[in-house]
Design an enzyme around this catalytic site. Sequence first.
Site, PDB file in Angstrom:
ATOM      1  N   ALA A  30     -17.907  -2.136   9.773  1.00  9.61           N
ATOM      2  CA  ALA A  30     -19.163  -0.869   9.688  1.00  9.61           C
ATOM      3  C   ALA A  30     -19.399  -0.570  10.608  1.00  9.61           C
ATOM      4  O   ALA A  30     -19.094  -0.866  11.792  1.00  9.61           O
ATOM      5  CB  ALA A  30     -20.665  -2.112   8.444  1.00  9.61           C
ATOM      6  N   GLY A  57     -16.302  -5.910   8.166  1.00 11.40           N
ATOM      7  CA  GLY A  57     -16.920  -5.099   7.068  1.00 11.40           C
ATOM      8  C   GLY A  57     -15.158  -4.578   6.544  1.00 11.40           C
ATOM      9  O   GLY A  57     -14.996  -4.862   5.270  1.00 11.40           O
ATOM     10  N   GLU A  92     -13.776  -7.842   4.886  1.00 13.48           N
ATOM     11  CA  GLU A  92     -14.588  -7.910   3.482  1.00 13.48           C
ATOM     12  C   GLU A  92     -14.009  -6.952   3.031  1.00 13.48           C
ATOM     13  O   GLU A  92     -13.229  -7.346   1.323  1.00 13.48           O
ATOM     14  CB  GLU A  92     -15.874  -7.441   3.234  1.00 13.48           C
ATOM     15  CG  GLU A  92     -16.188  -8.569   4.941  1.00 13.48           C
ATOM     16  CD  GLU A  92     -17.946  -7.649   5.074  1.00 13.48           C
ATOM     17  OE1 GLU A  92     -18.743  -7.156   5.666  1.00 13.48           O
ATOM     18  OE2 GLU A  92     -18.839  -9.194   4.688  1.00 13.48           O
ATOM     19  N   GLU A 147     -19.919 -10.267  12.996  1.00 13.37           N
ATOM     20  CA  GLU A 147     -21.121  -9.552  13.012  1.00 13.37           C
ATOM     21  C   GLU A 147     -22.126 -10.900  13.670  1.00 13.37           C
ATOM     22  O   GLU A 147     -22.872 -10.202  14.476  1.00 13.37           O
ATOM     23  CB  GLU A 147     -21.526  -9.947  11.536  1.00 13.37           C
ATOM     24  CG  GLU A 147     -21.102  -8.723  10.775  1.00 13.37           C
ATOM     25  CD  GLU A 147     -19.530  -9.330   9.752  1.00 13.37           C
ATOM     26  OE1 GLU A 147     -19.125 -10.385  10.798  1.00 13.37           O
ATOM     27  OE2 GLU A 147     -18.734  -8.477   9.049  1.00 13.37           O
TER      28      GLU A 147
HETATM   29  N1  COA Z   1     -18.516   1.030  14.766  1.00 12.04           N
HETATM   30  C1  COA Z   1     -18.915   2.006  15.000  1.00 12.04           C
HETATM   31  N2  COA Z   1     -18.383   1.785  16.316  1.00 12.04           N
HETATM   32  C2  COA Z   1     -16.834   1.818  16.370  1.00 12.04           C
HETATM   33  C3  COA Z   1     -16.556   0.191  15.559  1.00 12.04           C
HETATM   34  C4  COA Z   1     -17.458  -0.066  14.695  1.00 12.04           C
HETATM   35  N3  COA Z   1     -17.711  -1.550  13.985  1.00 12.04           N
HETATM   36  N4  COA Z   1     -15.955  -0.475  15.841  1.00 12.04           N
HETATM   37  C5  COA Z   1     -15.493   0.596  17.703  1.00 12.04           C
HETATM   38  N5  COA Z   1     -15.996   1.326  17.561  1.00 12.04           N
HETATM   39  C6  COA Z   1     -15.996   2.768  18.245  1.00 12.04           C
HETATM   40  C7  COA Z   1     -16.135   2.458  20.090  1.00 12.04           C
HETATM   41  O1  COA Z   1     -17.826   1.869  19.555  1.00 12.04           O
HETATM   42  C8  COA Z   1     -15.634   2.813  20.549  1.00 12.04           C
HETATM   43  O2  COA Z   1     -15.781   4.660  20.420  1.00 12.04           O
HETATM   44  P1  COA Z   1     -16.132   5.164  22.193  1.00 12.04           P
HETATM   45  O3  COA Z   1     -14.801   5.444  22.193  1.00 12.04           O
HETATM   46  O4  COA Z   1     -17.094   6.312  21.751  1.00 12.04           O
HETATM   47  O5  COA Z   1     -16.767   4.156  23.114  1.00 12.04           O
HETATM   48  C9  COA Z   1     -14.163   2.986  19.749  1.00 12.04           C
HETATM   49  O6  COA Z   1     -14.147   3.013  18.667  1.00 12.04           O
HETATM   50  C10 COA Z   1     -12.983   2.655  19.925  1.00 12.04           C
HETATM   51  O7  COA Z   1     -13.237   1.416  19.763  1.00 12.04           O
HETATM   52  P2  COA Z   1     -13.456   0.016  22.132  1.00 12.04           P
HETATM   53  O8  COA Z   1     -14.495  -1.300  21.578  1.00 12.04           O
HETATM   54  O9  COA Z   1     -13.036   1.194  23.127  1.00 12.04           O
HETATM   55  O10 COA Z   1     -11.302  -0.153  21.277  1.00 12.04           O
HETATM   56  P3  COA Z   1     -11.152  -1.580  22.253  1.00 12.04           P
HETATM   57  O11 COA Z   1     -10.011  -1.345  21.617  1.00 12.04           O
HETATM   58  O12 COA Z   1     -12.084  -2.093  24.294  1.00 12.04           O
HETATM   59  O13 COA Z   1     -12.351  -2.800  21.247  1.00 12.04           O
HETATM   60  C11 COA Z   1     -13.001  -3.867  18.722  1.00 12.04           C
HETATM   61  C12 COA Z   1     -11.394  -2.608  20.511  1.00 12.04           C
HETATM   62  C13 COA Z   1     -12.497  -4.356  17.699  1.00 12.04           C
HETATM   63  C14 COA Z   1     -12.537  -5.119  20.058  1.00 12.04           C
HETATM   64  C15 COA Z   1     -13.607  -3.047  19.767  1.00 12.04           C
HETATM   65  O14 COA Z   1     -13.917  -1.862  19.220  1.00 12.04           O
HETATM   66  C16 COA Z   1     -15.267  -3.964  18.694  1.00 12.04           C
HETATM   67  O15 COA Z   1     -15.547  -5.245  19.221  1.00 12.04           O
HETATM   68  N6  COA Z   1     -15.423  -2.886  18.016  1.00 12.04           N
HETATM   69  C17 COA Z   1     -16.847  -3.738  16.736  1.00 12.04           C
HETATM   70  C18 COA Z   1     -16.541  -4.864  15.218  1.00 12.04           C
HETATM   71  C19 COA Z   1     -17.977  -5.414  15.290  1.00 12.04           C
HETATM   72  O16 COA Z   1     -18.414  -6.434  15.528  1.00 12.04           O
HETATM   73  N7  COA Z   1     -17.467  -5.406  13.696  1.00 12.04           N
HETATM   74  C20 COA Z   1     -18.212  -5.717  12.727  1.00 12.04           C
HETATM   75  C21 COA Z   1     -19.454  -4.570  12.427  1.00 12.04           C
HETATM   76  S1  COA Z   1     -20.683  -4.794  11.838  1.00 12.04           S
END
Ligand code: COA
Length: 256
Positions: free
Chosen positions: A64, A107, A110, A130
Amino acid sequence: MFENIIVEKDGPIGVIRLNRPRVLNALNRQLMKEVSIALDDMEKDEGIKVVILTGNEKAFAAGADVSEFKDPKGPDMLFNYRFFEWERVATFLKPLVASVAGYALGGGFELAMMCDMIVAADNAVFGQPEIKLGIIPGAGGTQRLTRLIEKHRAMEYILTGKFMDVWKAYRMGVVNRVVPVENYLEETKRFVKDLISGPPIALAVAKDTVNKAYELNLREGLDYERKMFYFLFSTQDKDEGISAFLEKRRPDFKGR
Ligand code: COA
């Protein structure tokens, strides 16, 4: 018409591609509304027999959109974040297959679990992170993952937020196939080919009845199955399927 998804048709295969690559396809509410509208359209379109939900090579969806979670408090979420569009995915009538490459987190995982089957690229990563945000999955993760991989393993992923690599997901029955990331969508289209010429009503009933196994006890589920079995005897497709078998020809199902 859509800003956050790309909808394509490849003959009888509908493809919905999540398309917010800058944020790893984070699922904001507008995107989910668009997915729900696209599914409505594809459900009505008699030419579409099966639908693939996919993202891009780097991410199916990284969850999400966390930016939408910053301000709201519990009551705001209760009244304004009802997950109707998400549930629409789980109630889609035609076969729906997730084609997952890269991250399928929160999400995103999910959403994939709401589909009927999952074809995963060899770079796919699944997880319910989460807990690291101080919350829990809210679109079915605690329930669907637990039914998929059983309690103790689900606890491990949901309580720690750790990621599950694609082969582990395969061994635990989360994904149906692992395919090379270079052509994962083509491989998914190959995977769904068998479904295209199937009897549309029986396919819809079959997926509904399998899903009932999640919700009903065994006796209720068996009763439900039997009623659906009888119901299908009122369809022309059943007459066609039985006749074609007896006449040693391929059936031509019309969805009637
Ligand atoms: N919601 C909003 N933005 C998100 C996102 C999410 N769930 N997941 C990634 N992004 C955004 C990042 O903020 C980043 O934006 P920016 O370039 O403006 O800073 C962009 O996507 C790229 O992500 P980044 O974290 O830089 O990539 P990465 O390869 O270093 O890491 C992940 C990848 C997936 C490990 C990491 O993005 C992450 O942990 N995301 C969140 C996962 C999460 O908690 N999901 C559950 C949400 S309820």
